[in-house]
Design a protein around this motif. Structure first.
Motif, PDB file in Angstrom:
ATOM      1  N   THR A   1       6.167  -8.685 -26.406  1.00 22.01           N
ATOM      2  CA  THR A   1       5.058  -8.590 -27.341  1.00 22.01           C
ATOM      3  C   THR A   1       4.222  -9.848 -27.181  1.00 22.01           C
ATOM      4  O   THR A   1       4.752 -10.957 -27.211  1.00 22.01           O
ATOM      5  CB  THR A   1       5.561  -8.487 -28.797  1.00 22.01           C
ATOM      6  N   LEU A   2       2.921  -9.656 -26.969  1.00 22.09           N
ATOM      7  CA  LEU A   2       1.995 -10.779 -26.841  1.00 22.09           C
ATOM      8  C   LEU A   2       0.928 -10.638 -27.920  1.00 22.09           C
ATOM      9  O   LEU A   2       0.402  -9.541 -28.132  1.00 22.09           O
ATOM     10  CB  LEU A   2       1.303 -10.778 -25.477  1.00 22.09           C
TER      11      LEU A   2
ATOM     12  N   THR B   1      12.141 -10.113 -24.648  1.00 23.96           N
ATOM     13  CA  THR B   1      13.566  -9.822 -24.787  1.00 23.96           C
ATOM     14  C   THR B   1      14.035  -9.054 -23.559  1.00 23.96           C
ATOM     15  O   THR B   1      13.417  -8.061 -23.174  1.00 23.96           O
ATOM     16  CB  THR B   1      13.839  -8.973 -26.043  1.00 23.96           C
ATOM     17  N   ILE B   2      15.117  -9.530 -22.963  1.00 25.95           N
ATOM     18  CA  ILE B   2      15.736  -8.841 -21.835  1.00 25.95           C
ATOM     19  C   ILE B   2      17.162  -8.496 -22.254  1.00 25.95           C
ATOM     20  O   ILE B   2      17.955  -9.382 -22.557  1.00 25.95           O
ATOM     21  CB  ILE B   2      15.741  -9.719 -20.563  1.00 25.95           C
ATOM     22  N   LYS B   3      17.470  -7.195 -22.278  1.00 21.97           N
ATOM     23  CA  LYS B   3      18.805  -6.739 -22.675  1.00 21.97           C
ATOM     24  C   LYS B   3      19.359  -5.859 -21.575  1.00 21.97           C
ATOM     25  O   LYS B   3      18.766  -4.842 -21.221  1.00 21.97           O
ATOM     26  CB  LYS B   3      18.746  -5.963 -23.984  1.00 21.97           C
ATOM     27  N   ASP B   4      20.494  -6.261 -21.063  1.00 19.32           N
ATOM     28  CA  ASP B   4      21.199  -5.489 -20.045  1.00 19.32           C
ATOM     29  C   ASP B   4      22.684  -5.531 -20.414  1.00 19.32           C
ATOM     30  O   ASP B   4      23.068  -6.112 -21.425  1.00 19.32           O
ATOM     31  CB  ASP B   4      20.943  -6.099 -18.660  1.00 19.32           C
TER      32      ASP B   4
ATOM     33  N   GLU C   1      16.483 -13.927 -24.989  1.00 19.71           N
ATOM     34  CA  GLU C   1      15.217 -13.959 -25.714  1.00 19.71           C
ATOM     35  C   GLU C   1      14.450 -15.190 -25.276  1.00 19.71           C
ATOM     36  O   GLU C   1      15.009 -16.275 -25.192  1.00 19.71           O
ATOM     37  CB  GLU C   1      15.445 -13.977 -27.224  1.00 19.71           C
ATOM     38  N   ASN C   2      13.184 -14.988 -25.010  1.00 18.49           N
ATOM     39  CA  ASN C   2      12.337 -16.076 -24.540  1.00 18.49           C
ATOM     40  C   ASN C   2      11.025 -16.003 -25.306  1.00 18.49           C
ATOM     41  O   ASN C   2      10.244 -15.069 -25.112  1.00 18.49           O
ATOM     42  CB  ASN C   2      12.112 -15.928 -23.026  1.00 18.49           C
ATOM     43  N   ASN C   3      10.768 -16.969 -26.181  1.00 15.58           N
ATOM     44  CA  ASN C   3       9.551 -17.018 -26.985  1.00 15.58           C
ATOM     45  C   ASN C   3       8.800 -18.305 -26.652  1.00 15.58           C
ATOM     46  O   ASN C   3       9.374 -19.389 -26.692  1.00 15.58           O
ATOM     47  CB  ASN C   3       9.885 -16.973 -28.471  1.00 15.58           C
TER      48      ASN C   3
ATOM     49  N   ASP D   1       2.569 -21.137 -10.467  1.00 15.52           N
ATOM     50  CA  ASP D   1       3.522 -20.134  -9.977  1.00 15.52           C
ATOM     51  C   ASP D   1       4.608 -19.786 -10.989  1.00 15.52           C
ATOM     52  O   ASP D   1       5.237 -18.741 -10.896  1.00 15.52           O
ATOM     53  CB  ASP D   1       4.179 -20.606  -8.671  1.00 15.52           C
ATOM     54  N   ARG D   2       4.852 -20.651 -11.950  1.00 13.10           N
ATOM     55  CA  ARG D   2       5.875 -20.388 -12.969  1.00 13.10           C
ATOM     56  C   ARG D   2       5.283 -19.661 -14.182  1.00 13.10           C
ATOM     57  O   ARG D   2       5.970 -19.455 -15.166  1.00 13.10           O
ATOM     58  CB  ARG D   2       6.521 -21.698 -13.404  1.00 13.10           C
ATOM     59  N   ASP D   3       3.997 -19.293 -14.105  1.00 13.97           N
ATOM     60  CA  ASP D   3       3.342 -18.576 -15.196  1.00 13.97           C
ATOM     61  C   ASP D   3       4.096 -17.277 -15.458  1.00 13.97           C
ATOM     62  O   ASP D   3       4.328 -16.488 -14.553  1.00 13.97           O
ATOM     63  CB  ASP D   3       1.886 -18.270 -14.832  1.00 13.97           C
ATOM     64  N   ARG D   4       4.495 -17.082 -16.695  1.00 14.61           N
ATOM     65  CA  ARG D   4       5.318 -15.928 -17.026  1.00 14.61           C
ATOM     66  C   ARG D   4       4.547 -14.837 -17.749  1.00 14.61           C
ATOM     67  O   ARG D   4       5.126 -13.949 -18.329  1.00 14.61           O
ATOM     68  CB  ARG D   4       6.494 -16.401 -17.872  1.00 14.61           C
ATOM     69  N   VAL D   5       3.193 -14.910 -17.708  1.00 13.55           N
ATOM     70  CA  VAL D   5       2.377 -13.893 -18.356  1.00 13.55           C
ATOM     71  C   VAL D   5       1.544 -13.126 -17.342  1.00 13.55           C
ATOM     72  O   VAL D   5       1.538 -11.905 -17.330  1.00 13.55           O
ATOM     73  CB  VAL D   5       1.457 -14.526 -19.428  1.00 13.55           C
ATOM     74  N   TYR D   6       0.874 -13.842 -16.461  1.00 11.45           N
ATOM     75  CA  TYR D   6       0.017 -13.210 -15.459  1.00 11.45           C
ATOM     76  C   TYR D   6       0.676 -13.304 -14.080  1.00 11.45           C
ATOM     77  O   TYR D   6       1.195 -14.342 -13.708  1.00 11.45           O
ATOM     78  CB  TYR D   6      -1.358 -13.885 -15.429  1.00 11.45           C
ATOM     79  N   ALA D   7       0.631 -12.219 -13.331  1.00 13.90           N
ATOM     80  CA  ALA D   7       1.257 -12.190 -12.008  1.00 13.90           C
ATOM     81  C   ALA D   7       0.470 -12.983 -10.979  1.00 13.90           C
ATOM     82  O   ALA D   7       1.032 -13.465 -10.000  1.00 13.90           O
ATOM     83  CB  ALA D   7       1.401 -10.747 -11.533  1.00 13.90           C
ATOM     84  N   THR D   8      -0.833 -13.147 -11.206  1.00 12.31           N
ATOM     85  CA  THR D   8      -1.689 -13.879 -10.279  1.00 12.31           C
ATOM     86  C   THR D   8      -2.791 -14.583 -11.063  1.00 12.31           C
ATOM     87  O   THR D   8      -3.061 -14.224 -12.224  1.00 12.31           O
ATOM     88  CB  THR D   8      -2.305 -12.913  -9.227  1.00 12.31           C
TER      89      THR D   8
END
Length: 175
Positions: free
Chosen positions: A88-89, A118-121, A127-129, A158-165
């Protein structure tokens, strides 16, 4: 005497009301000059596929200072859900637009997003906020209310966790 007074008042009030009421009505119809220079628009997106969903809504408004410059705020809400991954953004941005000629639009936009991921496996519950800031500069072709173009995130790494490029295409619509 009483009958004469009421008839006299009617004859006096009718012309006064016929003169005053149209002026009052037209005063109600005049708009504030500020709102005449405001345009509303924004973005809306939805996608489905491979067990996932993504939806975004981003209402926006700009104030046109003149034919060449405008600026304004935008709110942003986005939700993505894929098998074991949910994000959620939400946040906002402020955009400045320059139109050197009617067909070309240059832009600069600062964006601040709160990201809740949230990553659940089977073995992972993560959880990463965090907050993400982006500074976009862009250019686009403008036709009427629509601008289509490309923007570049100056703060991207490169470590941006929102935009792929760092490069993002855009479509802007303001009415």
């Amino acid at each position: 005497m009483k009958i004469f007074c009421s008839r006299s008042l009617k004859f006096l009030l009718i012309p006064i009301l016929l003169t005053v009421l149209p002026k009052i009505a037209s005063a109600q119809e005049t708009t504030n000059p500020f709102w005449e220079k405001v345009q509303f628009g924004g973005g809306l997106g939805i996608s489905f596929g491979n067990g996932g969903f993504s939806g975004t809504i981003a209402p926006s408004a700009i104030y046109n200072f003149n034919d060449y410059f405008a600026m304004g705020p935008s709110l942003i809400f986005s939700y993505q859900s894929f098998d074991f991954y949910k994000t959620t953004l939400y946040g906002g941005s402020w955009i400045v637009l320059a139109n050197p000629i009617p067909q070309i639009q240059l832009s600069a936009e600062i964006e601040q997003l709160r990201v809740n991921r949230t990553i659940k496996d089977i073995d992972i519950n993560l959880e990463n906020n965090f907050w993400n800031t982006a500074l976009f500069v862009g250019a686009g072709y403008r036709a009427g209310f629509v601008t289509i173009g490309l923007r570049y995130n100056v703060l991207y790494n490169d470590r941006d966790r929102v935009y792929a490029t760092a490069w993002n295409p855009f479509v802007r619509v303001y009415f």
